[in-house]
Motif scaffolding. Structure first.
Motif, short mmCIF file in Angstrom:
data_model
loop_
_atom_site.label_atom_id
_atom_site.label_comp_id
_atom_site.label_asym_id
_atom_site.label_seq_id
_atom_site.Cartn_x
_atom_site.Cartn_y
_atom_site.Cartn_z
N MET A 98 34.48 56.16 5.20
CA MET A 98 33.29 55.32 5.19
C MET A 98 33.21 54.53 3.89
O MET A 98 32.60 54.98 2.91
N VAL A 99 33.82 53.35 3.89
CA VAL A 99 33.81 52.47 2.72
C VAL A 99 32.78 51.37 2.99
O VAL A 99 33.09 50.34 3.60
N VAL A 100 31.56 51.59 2.53
CA VAL A 100 30.45 50.71 2.88
C VAL A 100 30.65 49.30 2.34
O VAL A 100 30.25 48.31 2.98
N ASP A 101 31.27 49.15 1.17
CA ASP A 101 31.53 47.82 0.62
C ASP A 101 32.36 46.97 1.58
O ASP A 101 32.13 45.77 1.74
N VAL A 102 33.34 47.59 2.22
CA VAL A 102 34.18 46.86 3.18
C VAL A 102 33.35 46.47 4.40
O VAL A 102 33.48 45.35 4.92
N VAL A 103 32.49 47.35 4.84
CA VAL A 103 31.62 47.03 5.98
C VAL A 103 30.76 45.82 5.65
O VAL A 103 30.66 44.86 6.43
N HIS A 104 30.15 45.81 4.48
CA HIS A 104 29.28 44.70 4.09
C HIS A 104 30.05 43.39 4.03
O HIS A 104 29.52 42.34 4.46
N MET A 105 31.27 43.42 3.52
CA MET A 105 32.06 42.18 3.44
C MET A 105 32.38 41.64 4.82
O MET A 105 32.30 40.43 5.07
N ALA A 106 32.77 42.52 5.74
CA ALA A 106 33.10 42.08 7.08
C ALA A 106 31.87 41.54 7.80
O ALA A 106 31.93 40.51 8.49
N VAL A 107 30.75 42.22 7.63
CA VAL A 107 29.51 41.77 8.27
C VAL A 107 29.13 40.38 7.76
O VAL A 107 28.76 39.49 8.53
N GLN A 108 29.25 40.18 6.45
CA GLN A 108 28.93 38.88 5.87
C GLN A 108 29.84 37.79 6.42
O GLN A 108 29.41 36.64 6.63
N ALA A 109 31.10 38.15 6.69
CA ALA A 109 32.06 37.18 7.22
C ALA A 109 31.95 37.03 8.74
O ALA A 109 32.61 36.16 9.32
N GLY A 110 31.17 37.89 9.38
CA GLY A 110 31.04 37.84 10.83
C GLY A 110 32.24 38.37 11.57
O GLY A 110 32.49 38.01 12.72
N VAL A 111 33.00 39.26 10.92
CA VAL A 111 34.23 39.81 11.49
C VAL A 111 33.97 41.26 11.90
O VAL A 111 33.41 42.04 11.11
N PRO A 112 34.37 41.68 13.12
CA PRO A 112 34.17 43.07 13.53
C PRO A 112 34.78 44.05 12.54
O PRO A 112 35.86 43.80 11.99
N VAL A 113 34.10 45.18 12.34
CA VAL A 113 34.58 46.17 11.39
C VAL A 113 34.31 47.55 11.96
O VAL A 113 33.25 47.81 12.54
N TYR A 114 35.30 48.43 11.81
CA TYR A 114 35.26 49.78 12.37
C TYR A 114 35.55 50.79 11.25
O TYR A 114 36.71 51.18 11.04
N PRO A 115 34.53 51.21 10.52
CA PRO A 115 34.76 52.16 9.43
C PRO A 115 34.89 53.58 9.94
O PRO A 115 34.25 53.98 10.91
N GLY A 116 35.72 54.36 9.25
CA GLY A 116 36.00 55.72 9.69
C GLY A 116 35.05 56.75 9.12
O GLY A 116 34.56 56.63 7.99
N GLY A 117 34.77 57.75 9.93
CA GLY A 117 33.94 58.87 9.50
C GLY A 117 34.08 60.01 10.50
O GLY A 117 34.57 59.81 11.61
N LEU A 118 33.63 61.18 10.11
CA LEU A 118 33.71 62.34 10.99
C LEU A 118 32.34 62.97 11.22
O LEU A 118 32.00 63.33 12.34
N THR A 119 31.55 63.08 10.15
CA THR A 119 30.27 63.75 10.28
C THR A 119 29.21 62.78 10.81
O THR A 119 29.34 61.56 10.69
N PRO A 120 28.13 63.32 11.39
CA PRO A 120 27.04 62.45 11.83
C PRO A 120 26.50 61.57 10.70
O PRO A 120 26.18 60.40 10.92
N THR A 121 26.42 62.12 9.49
CA THR A 121 25.91 61.34 8.36
C THR A 121 26.81 60.16 8.06
O THR A 121 26.33 59.03 7.85
N GLU A 122 28.12 60.38 8.03
CA GLU A 122 29.05 59.29 7.75
C GLU A 122 28.98 58.21 8.83
O GLU A 122 28.95 57.01 8.53
N LEU A 123 28.96 58.63 10.08
CA LEU A 123 28.96 57.66 11.17
C LEU A 123 27.67 56.86 11.21
O LEU A 123 27.68 55.64 11.41
N LEU A 124 26.55 57.52 10.98
CA LEU A 124 25.28 56.80 10.94
C LEU A 124 25.23 55.83 9.77
O LEU A 124 24.71 54.71 9.90
#
Length: 221
Positions: A98-124
């Motif tokens: 769960m690399v949130v910085d990467v998620v934010h960059m993709a969202v800003q660019a309008g590009v789909p992003v699929y970050p990895g996680g295992l626990t409910p906290t990470e996925l949420l």
């Protein structure tokens, strides 16, 4: 879950909900393997940064395979890697954790992003950051029943299981509510070590058929 603006799932992934995860010694080996996968109906291709030369070959591969195939970049773990992938035209980004910085960059660019996680906290955390969907990794450590449990408190969470999923396991994950399934070794096997590309196409065809059947069965319930 509060609804926020997030990059949408591509039409390609909606139509063929399978992601092929490619790891090789060098990205120059990718093209014939991608061609074999596409012949078998798998049109979402993840190029992992654990392979040398991905950035150099990504624009060439996108041009070769055109708009009917989406090519994303996986194993992205930093803002710098994300920026390079986006600049080179990646159709989506995937992170192993769960690399949130990467998620934010993709969202800003309008590009789909699929970050990895295992626990409910990470996925949420990933969904709240704006991820298109979250990658459940390593999926084989928990099994499809885990996804069923997640859908209790998080019925709208979009999940793509990845890691150790076999071809025969794919339908169970779709039945449990997965958006798509992500396969590496069990699908590719020896394709990068001189193995039969015709056999790879046959595996891709079987996987695509099993997943399509599972999606149809889920829709009739």
């Amino acid at each position: 879950m509060i609804e926020i603006q997030r990059p949408p799932v591509s039409a390609i992934l909606q139509a063929t909900p399978v992601v092929a995860v490619l790891r090789a010694r060098h990205a120059r080996e990718y093209a014939p393997v991608i061609e074999a996968l596409v012949r078998g109906g798998v049109r979402s291709i993840e190029l992992t940064l654990s392979t040398d030369g991905v950035f150099a070959f990504l624009p060439e591969l996108k041009q070769e395979f055109g708009p009917d195939v989406e090519i994303g970049v996986g194993t992205v773990t930093s803002r710098e890697e994300a920026a390079r992938a986006l600049d080179d035209g990646a159709d989506y980004l995937v992170t192993p954790a769960m690399v949130v910085d990467v998620v934010h960059m993709a969202v800003q660019a309008g590009v789909p992003v699929y970050p990895g996680g295992l626990t409910p906290t990470e996925l949420l955390t990933g969904m709240q950051a704006g991820a298109t969907a979250v990658k459940l990794f390593p999926a084989s450590a928990v099994g499809p029943g885990y996804l069923g449990q997640l859908r209790g408190p998080f019925p709208d969470m979009r999940v793509i299981p990845s890691g150790g999923i076999g071809i025969d396991d794919a339908a169970d994950w779709i039945a449990a509510g997965a958006l798509a399934v992500s396969l590496g070794g069990p699908l590719l096997r020896d394709a990068f070590a001189g193995g039969s590309l015709a056999a790879l196409t046959a595996r891709a065809e079987r996987l695509s058929s099993l997943v399509a059947d599972a999606v149809r069965s889920r829709g009739t319930r």
